[in-house]
Design an enzyme around this catalytic site. Sequence first.
Site, PDB file in Angstrom:
ATOM      1  N   THR A   1       0.470  -1.202  -0.568  1.00  0.00           N
ATOM      2  CA  THR A   1       0.249  -0.217   0.184  1.00  0.00           C
ATOM      3  C   THR A   1       0.696   1.169   0.049  1.00  0.00           C
ATOM      4  O   THR A   1       1.280   1.826  -0.472  1.00  0.00           O
ATOM      5  CB  THR A   1      -0.273  -0.160   1.310  1.00  0.00           C
TER       6      THR A   1
ATOM      7  N   LYS B   1       4.260  -7.238   3.909  1.00  0.00           N
ATOM      8  CA  LYS B   1       3.586  -5.094   3.822  1.00  0.00           C
ATOM      9  C   LYS B   1       3.334  -4.947   4.810  1.00  0.00           C
ATOM     10  O   LYS B   1       2.836  -5.512   5.652  1.00  0.00           O
ATOM     11  CB  LYS B   1       2.383  -5.339   2.452  1.00  0.00           C
TER      12      LYS B   1
ATOM     13  N   THR C   1      -1.095  -1.409   8.684  1.00  0.00           N
ATOM     14  CA  THR C   1      -1.239  -2.428   8.342  1.00  0.00           C
ATOM     15  C   THR C   1      -0.460  -3.298   8.399  1.00  0.00           C
ATOM     16  O   THR C   1       0.512  -2.893   7.268  1.00  0.00           O
ATOM     17  CB  THR C   1      -2.600  -2.017   7.331  1.00  0.00           C
TER      18      THR C   1
ATOM     19  N   ASN D   1      -0.415  10.478   6.058  1.00  0.00           N
ATOM     20  CA  ASN D   1      -1.615  10.192   6.848  1.00  0.00           C
ATOM     21  C   ASN D   1      -2.194  11.113   6.367  1.00  0.00           C
ATOM     22  O   ASN D   1      -3.879  11.181   6.538  1.00  0.00           O
ATOM     23  CB  ASN D   1      -1.769   9.500   7.553  1.00  0.00           C
TER      24      ASN D   1
ATOM     25  N   THR E   1      -7.537  10.596   0.411  1.00  0.00           N
ATOM     26  CA  THR E   1      -8.269  11.495  -0.440  1.00  0.00           C
ATOM     27  C   THR E   1      -6.916  10.722  -1.541  1.00  0.00           C
ATOM     28  O   THR E   1      -7.488  11.922  -2.506  1.00  0.00           O
ATOM     29  CB  THR E   1      -9.068  12.165   0.003  1.00  0.00           C
TER      30      THR E   1
END
Length: 404
Positions: free
Chosen positions: A150, A176, A187, A399, A404
């Site tokens: 990501t 990851k 995450t 972050n 968006t």
Amino acid sequence: MQFIEGGVTAAKGFLAGGIHCGIRKNKSKADLAMIFSKTPCAAAGVYTQNLVKGAPILVTRKNIADGRAQAVICNSGNANTCNADGEKKAWRMCEIAGEALGIDPHDVIVASTGVIGQILPIAPIENAAPALAALLNENGSNMAAKAIMTTDTIEKECAVKITLGDKEVRIGGISKGSGMIHPNMATMLCFVTTDCAISVPMLQKAIKAAADTTFNMTSVDGDTSTNDTLAIMANGEAENEEITEENEAYKTFLEALTAVCRKLSMMMAGDGEGATKLLICKTTGAKDWETAKTVAKSVICSSLLKAAMFGEDANWGRVLCAIGYAGADIDINKVDVSFKSAYGQVDVCVNGAGINFSEEEAAKVLHEKEITILVELNSGDAEAEAFGCDLTYDYVKINGDYRT
């Protein structure tokens, strides 16, 4: 034990690959990965401790409750979490993988990573799965590692080989994780493969033990993710004598598995969002491992210390402060602190008090990309390591507009 190339395809009988299916808008980034064993595997897993759990975790837990799996399917770009149709979509991913690979969908480990709370589009996965299955190969680990990223800036893979009896056994993994990582199953996602013959109970015991000293000792920002999954598949193709108890073979296997998990943990911490430095806190001289662990984790999670490391400021008081509120039973008047890197080592605190040191030399030590914070408690012989990174301006930038 020897580190080798190959990641999740280093072990016999495993294939992997990655492809862009269309979940992510950027067509240059792969967003769907598969790992496949030619033969059925023993399987085990460890998951997030967050009460909010991604739908893929709920499905994976059911699927490998019988200790069996043969494939992994994972998408990036969408976490499939907090969605009313989450479990339905996660199960559909298992069906898609099963259809493409010709296996029972109940033998599929499913995972997702990315934005929380957005409906996962299933059509891109349905459309791309046959092509992905067709391109799976014995050199596909790197492709799969890229497809599960990501905000990661580098793919993360690792493998080792060991000898059990007269058989060569291999263990490999990809992971990851860059942000939203905290010591509750880092995450993060991690998939480990091995050709070792090992029973399901011993495999579960080993993966839990390895996680406790590696992924559960890793923190980037103090946030525990909803989708953290560490899954392992063992197909037995090495043909070693099956490990069914905690004997010497188990100890050797656990040591090798832990080495893979440790390497991947360090890669995740060093690639923390916006990070410029990998931080390792090594606590020694503790009365027991729980104390050593608590202290190391507290130090690595201190935002003030992380900021000081970014600024290359040997502010050892922030280390002592983090030790002081860790909640461990220690004598602060016995604590020694040093900073160490490839440049050298600078001692900054002895018996809980500051000592004279060169700020210029300390700055050079902290200028390196990997910094070890040495904490000696002088109260026993237990030790532990925790992994983290510095806190930079870019962490907030990443972050601030992640969704968006």
